[in-house]
Each structure stands twice: as structure tokens, then as C-alpha cells.
Design a protein around this motif. Structure first.
Motif, PDB file in Angstrom:
ATOM      1  N   UNK A 274      39.608  44.850  39.298  1.00 39.98           N
ATOM      2  CA  UNK A 274      40.157  43.742  39.590  1.00 39.98           C
ATOM      3  C   UNK A 274      41.474  43.813  39.599  1.00 39.98           C
ATOM      4  N   UNK A 275      42.183  43.520  40.482  1.00 40.72           N
ATOM      5  CA  UNK A 275      43.736  43.499  40.658  1.00 40.72           C
ATOM      6  C   UNK A 275      44.134  42.339  41.133  1.00 40.72           C
ATOM      7  N   UNK A 276      45.320  41.947  40.692  1.00 42.47           N
ATOM      8  CA  UNK A 276      46.161  40.507  40.626  1.00 42.47           C
ATOM      9  C   UNK A 276      46.091  40.026  41.868  1.00 42.47           C
ATOM     10  N   UNK A 277      46.187  40.971  42.990  1.00 42.13           N
ATOM     11  CA  UNK A 277      46.086  40.562  44.434  1.00 42.13           C
ATOM     12  C   UNK A 277      45.963  41.999  45.474  1.00 42.13           C
ATOM     13  N   UNK A 278      46.002  41.789  46.510  1.00 45.31           N
ATOM     14  CA  UNK A 278      45.530  42.939  47.381  1.00 45.31           C
ATOM     15  C   UNK A 278      46.496  44.145  47.305  1.00 45.31           C
ATOM     16  N   UNK A 279      47.713  44.052  46.784  1.00 45.40           N
ATOM     17  CA  UNK A 279      48.662  45.028  47.034  1.00 45.40           C
ATOM     18  C   UNK A 279      49.138  45.552  45.550  1.00 45.40           C
ATOM     19  N   UNK A 280      48.334  44.942  44.550  1.00 48.10           N
ATOM     20  CA  UNK A 280      48.607  45.581  43.184  1.00 48.10           C
ATOM     21  C   UNK A 280      48.305  46.760  43.049  1.00 48.10           C
ATOM     22  N   UNK A 281      49.191  47.880  42.365  1.00 51.06           N
ATOM     23  CA  UNK A 281      48.749  49.043  42.247  1.00 51.06           C
ATOM     24  C   UNK A 281      47.533  49.273  40.961  1.00 51.06           C
ATOM     25  N   UNK A 282      48.052  48.756  39.931  1.00 53.85           N
ATOM     26  CA  UNK A 282      47.207  48.843  38.769  1.00 53.85           C
ATOM     27  C   UNK A 282      46.067  47.701  38.645  1.00 53.85           C
ATOM     28  N   UNK A 283      44.927  48.207  37.857  1.00 51.76           N
ATOM     29  CA  UNK A 283      43.852  47.360  37.662  1.00 51.76           C
ATOM     30  C   UNK A 283      43.798  46.598  36.401  1.00 51.76           C
ATOM     31  N   UNK A 284      43.212  45.359  36.324  1.00 54.31           N
ATOM     32  CA  UNK A 284      43.302  44.745  34.854  1.00 54.31           C
ATOM     33  C   UNK A 284      41.935  44.985  34.086  1.00 54.31           C
ATOM     34  N   UNK A 285      41.094  45.679  34.811  1.00 54.64           N
ATOM     35  CA  UNK A 285      39.588  46.095  34.298  1.00 54.64           C
ATOM     36  C   UNK A 285      38.628  46.157  35.545  1.00 54.64           C
ATOM     37  N   UNK A 286      37.623  46.385  34.965  1.00 59.21           N
ATOM     38  CA  UNK A 286      36.632  46.437  36.097  1.00 59.21           C
ATOM     39  C   UNK A 286      35.246  45.625  35.947  1.00 59.21           C
ATOM     40  N   UNK A 287      34.834  44.839  37.060  1.00 56.40           N
ATOM     41  CA  UNK A 287      33.781  44.046  36.736  1.00 56.40           C
ATOM     42  C   UNK A 287      32.727  44.351  36.710  1.00 56.40           C
ATOM     43  N   UNK A 288      32.298  45.644  36.697  1.00 54.55           N
ATOM     44  CA  UNK A 288      31.126  46.193  36.537  1.00 54.55           C
ATOM     45  C   UNK A 288      30.840  46.585  34.948  1.00 54.55           C
ATOM     46  N   UNK A 289      31.640  46.696  34.317  1.00 60.75           N
ATOM     47  CA  UNK A 289      31.927  46.768  32.787  1.00 60.75           C
ATOM     48  C   UNK A 289      32.398  45.576  32.014  1.00 60.75           C
ATOM     49  N   UNK A 290      33.251  44.634  32.520  1.00 56.74           N
ATOM     50  CA  UNK A 290      33.494  43.577  31.849  1.00 56.74           C
ATOM     51  C   UNK A 290      33.253  42.186  32.688  1.00 56.74           C
ATOM     52  N   UNK A 291      32.930  41.332  32.222  1.00 57.00           N
ATOM     53  CA  UNK A 291      32.520  40.170  32.953  1.00 57.00           C
ATOM     54  C   UNK A 291      33.788  39.619  33.895  1.00 57.00           C
ATOM     55  N   UNK A 292      33.573  39.036  35.071  1.00 57.84           N
ATOM     56  CA  UNK A 292      34.837  38.648  35.813  1.00 57.84           C
ATOM     57  C   UNK A 292      35.433  37.468  34.955  1.00 57.84           C
ATOM     58  N   UNK A 293      34.601  36.623  34.401  1.00 55.47           N
ATOM     59  CA  UNK A 293      35.382  35.309  33.588  1.00 55.47           C
ATOM     60  C   UNK A 293      36.242  36.056  32.529  1.00 55.47           C
ATOM     61  N   UNK A 294      35.656  36.980  31.913  1.00 50.30           N
ATOM     62  CA  UNK A 294      36.581  37.522  30.883  1.00 50.30           C
ATOM     63  C   UNK A 294      37.992  38.030  31.266  1.00 50.30           C
ATOM     64  N   UNK A 295      37.874  38.726  32.269  1.00 48.87           N
ATOM     65  CA  UNK A 295      39.017  39.202  32.891  1.00 48.87           C
ATOM     66  C   UNK A 295      40.043  38.339  33.209  1.00 48.87           C
ATOM     67  N   UNK A 296      39.330  37.554  34.064  1.00 50.63           N
ATOM     68  CA  UNK A 296      40.045  36.256  34.869  1.00 50.63           C
ATOM     69  C   UNK A 296      40.950  35.416  33.695  1.00 50.63           C
ATOM     70  N   UNK A 297      40.209  35.144  32.598  1.00 47.86           N
ATOM     71  CA  UNK A 297      40.878  34.423  31.608  1.00 47.86           C
ATOM     72  C   UNK A 297      41.695  35.322  30.477  1.00 47.86           C
ATOM     73  N   UNK A 298      41.311  36.256  30.164  1.00 46.47           N
ATOM     74  CA  UNK A 298      41.889  37.129  29.069  1.00 46.47           C
ATOM     75  C   UNK A 298      42.646  38.503  29.220  1.00 46.47           C
ATOM     76  N   UNK A 299      42.692  39.010  30.648  1.00 46.71           N
ATOM     77  CA  UNK A 299      43.338  40.195  30.894  1.00 46.71           C
ATOM     78  C   UNK A 299      44.969  39.975  30.685  1.00 46.71           C
TER      79      UNK A 299
END
Length: 359
Positions: A274-299
């Protein structure tokens, strides 16, 4: 009681359904190609991802790539997303569109198709795409979409090598019947990092955005908006643009403001990062390992992007930060800090001696 971050909900999500592609474009953010490898989501995983997204909101979901038409189950995914209440769209290079594919896309619920056209002639577009025949291919794709009643918009990316063709490309997009024309100023990520010297310098960037505003003031037949150019909204504010009241909202988010990375938009890549936009270099986490909800609200990265007080350099003191915010992906790519000032903005706030990126 909800956390402050829960004021933000995803309105537009790009999902990189594959990294495989039949082209090898010079500016590609994902390094796509015929031999690009990634652990693509299975059909079942794709359905589960759509369910996870739907728990939060009903955003525009753009099936992108690579070239998504290389997936055999693309229409199954689009159909499932449509049934779950998402507005499903397709981003394609257009070269693989056929009548039968367009009919299947329509039946699956695809609402809009975006294609890229980076010049008004074969010579310019094919040079930019590094693929002889790409221009003819996208025109055939557009004609196929029109013949089958599928609406489309055109994205156009520009660097020094094709900047002379901006106005002509816009006119061609209108002539072809596009619903919208989005002018992209390339962000140096993916293969774009190899063409840093080709990026349009800040002063000329400003001139192009002012040309866009003047053109948009007169335009009545097609939605137009620069993308990855948040300082356009500073230019609108400086101009005291009364026409802004009638300006149509973004097709993508229904908003009319600057950088939305991690606030109402994001990218999920082919491996689930999961990346903040299509051009962001780094990830905030992987939706296969952490829920999309948790990443979206807490990364932490997403929380930082939602707090304008954390911006640095001239963006941190700029009076236009609330409507602009600077391109966070471009700051990350150039300075290695996504909270740094926008490197391709020539404006200096009063009393600021910030860095200016020059040619």
C-alpha cells in the motif's frame, strides 16, 4: 470516539492488477514490461481485497498495471467490484482493445477507461513510449471504445522531450471525443528516476500551469485538470479565479485541491504493498499481511501526510499550503523526504529563503 484519521476515507484507489505490460515506456512508475515479475493476486485474493476496501468506503477503483488486459480474469474482478458498489474503471495503454473485449468490459460494469496519449503525432508519442506503432495502437483503441460506447479519458505525460506538443495533444484529445484530459507532469519514480534530467524545470512548469488555467477558463466541452501538480491550486488562488466556482470537480475524487496522497487516494501494487499514491516510492505496509483498514487508519506515513503542520521547508510556511501542499511523491523522490518542500515549485512565500529547483 473515532480517531482524527477517520475523517479521511479513500475516494480513489489504483490497484496494480499486474506488472506485466506489452510496452516499456520511458517514464513508467512501476518498471512494467513483458518480463516483469510479481506475485499477482489470485482471483479469490482480488475479491477479498475488494471486500476489505468496501468495509471503509465505496471509492473509484482503477484497475491498472502494467497492462491489466493481460489478466484473463479482469472482467470477473471488475464485475465483482461493481456488484460490491465500487465505481470500477480501467487504465490501459489501449493497444490490446478489441470489440469483444470492449463488450466484455461494458458487461462487467467498467464505468470509464483511461488511456495515455503523450503527443499529437506518431513521431512524438512513439518516441516517448519507446515503442514504434504505439500511437497507431492507442488511436485504434480509442476508436474501438467509441464504437462500443465506452467513455474514455486521456492522460498525457510531459517532459522536455515532448513539452512542445502540449497544446496540440490537448486539441487531439478533444477531437477524439475524450470525456476528460489530464495533464501529467512526470514524477521521477520507477523508470522515471532515469530521466531526472528530462524533467521540466520549475519556472517552465509554472508557465505550463498558467497556460492550463487560461485554457480551462475558456473550455466548455471537456473536463481538464493537471495531475501531480498541486501548485496549480496556488496559481488559481493567486489569479483570484472567479471561474473556479464553475470549475468541474475531479473525476477521480470529486475534490478540487492539491496533493491528496494518503488522504483520499492511494495505490495498492501488484504484490499488495500500500502506497500513498501511484508515484510514492515507499510502502506503508502490505495488505496481505495487515488489513487495509488498519493500514489506512494507523500507518504513520499516512497520518503524517494528513497533518499539514508537518510539512517542511517553504511548503511548511507557505500561505497556500492548505490548497496545495506540494507533491509529496516528488519531494520524496528528489529530496528523500516526503514532507520536504515541493522541488518543482518556483514560488517563494514571503520572507522565505527556501531551496529552488532549477534546470
Amino acid at each position: 470516539m473515532s480517531s482524527p484519521s477517520e475523517r479521511f476515507l479513500p475516494k480513489w484507489i489504483a490497484w496494480e492488477t499486474t506488472r506485466r505490460c506489452n510496452l516499456s515506456c520511458i517514464h513508467c512508475r512501476s518498471n512494467s514490461g513483458t518480463d516483469a515479475a510479481a506475485a499477482e493476486f489470485s482471483t479469490a485474493e482480488a475479491f477479498a481485497l475488494i471486500d476489505a476496501i468496501r468495509e471503509l468506503s465505496a471509492p473509484v477503483l482503477v484497475l491498472t498495471g502494467g497492462e491489466p488486459l493481460l489478466r484473463d480474469d479482469l472482467c470477473d474482478i471488475a464485475r465483482y467490484g461493481t456488484r460490491q458498489g465500487l465505481r470500477v474503471c480501467l487504465a490501459t495503454n489501449g493497444t490490446l482493445l478489441t470489440d469483444s473485449r470492449c463488450q466484455a468490459l461494458r458487461e462487467s460494469g467498467i464505468r470509464m477507461v483511461s488511456l495515455s496519449l503523450d503527443g499529437a503525432s506518431k513521431a512524438v508519442h512513439d518516441d516517448f513510449r519507446r515503442c514504434p506503432g504505439a500511437f497507431d495502437g492507442v488511436l485504434r483503441g480509442i476508436e474501438t471504445l467509441r464504437r462500443n460506447g465506452l467513455p474514455f479519458l486521456i492522460n498525457s505525460s510531459f517532459t522536455k522531450r515532448n513539452r512542445h506538443d502540449i497544446a496540440a495533444t490537448f486539441q487531439l484529445a478533444k477531437k477524439l471525443g475524450a470525456s476528460a484530459w489530464y495533464l501529467f507532469m512526470v514524477v521521477p519514480t520507477g523508470r522515471g528516476r532515469d530521466i531526472l534530467q528530462e524533467l521540466i524545470p520549475a519556472a517552465e512548469y509554472e508557465q505550463i500551469l498558467r497556460w492550463h488555467l487560461n485554457q480551462e477558463r475558456q473550455e466548455e466541452t471537456i473536463l481538464m485538470r493537471p495531475t501531480c501538480a498541486p501548485h496549480y491550486f496556488r496559481i488559481i488562488a493567486q489569479a483570484g479565479d472567479d471561474a473556479g466556482q464553475r470549475r468541474r470537480l475531479s473525476f477521480a475524487t470529486g475534490e478540487n485541491r492539491g496533493c491528496l496522497a494518503g488522504q483520499s487516494i492511494c495505490l495498492i501494487d501488484a504484490e499488495g504493498e500500500l502506497k500513498p499514491c501511484s508515484y510514492f516510492l515507499s510502502s506503508v505496509g502490505n495488505v496481505r499481511r495487515t488489513s487495509f483498514r488498519d493500514l489506512w487508519f494507523h500507518a504513520e506515513t499516512l497520518l503524517a501526510l494528513r497533518d499539514p503542520a508537518r510539512l517542511k521547508g517553504k511548503c511548511g510556511v507557505c500561505e497556500y499550503a492548505p490548497v496545495c501542499g506540494g507533491c509529496r511523491a516528488r519531494a520524496d523522490a528528489v529530496f528523500g523526504d516526503y514532507l520536504a518542500e515541493e522541488p518543482y515549485c518556483s514560488y517563494l512565500p514571503p520572507g522565505c529563503n527556501g531551496v529552488r529547483h532549477e534546470d
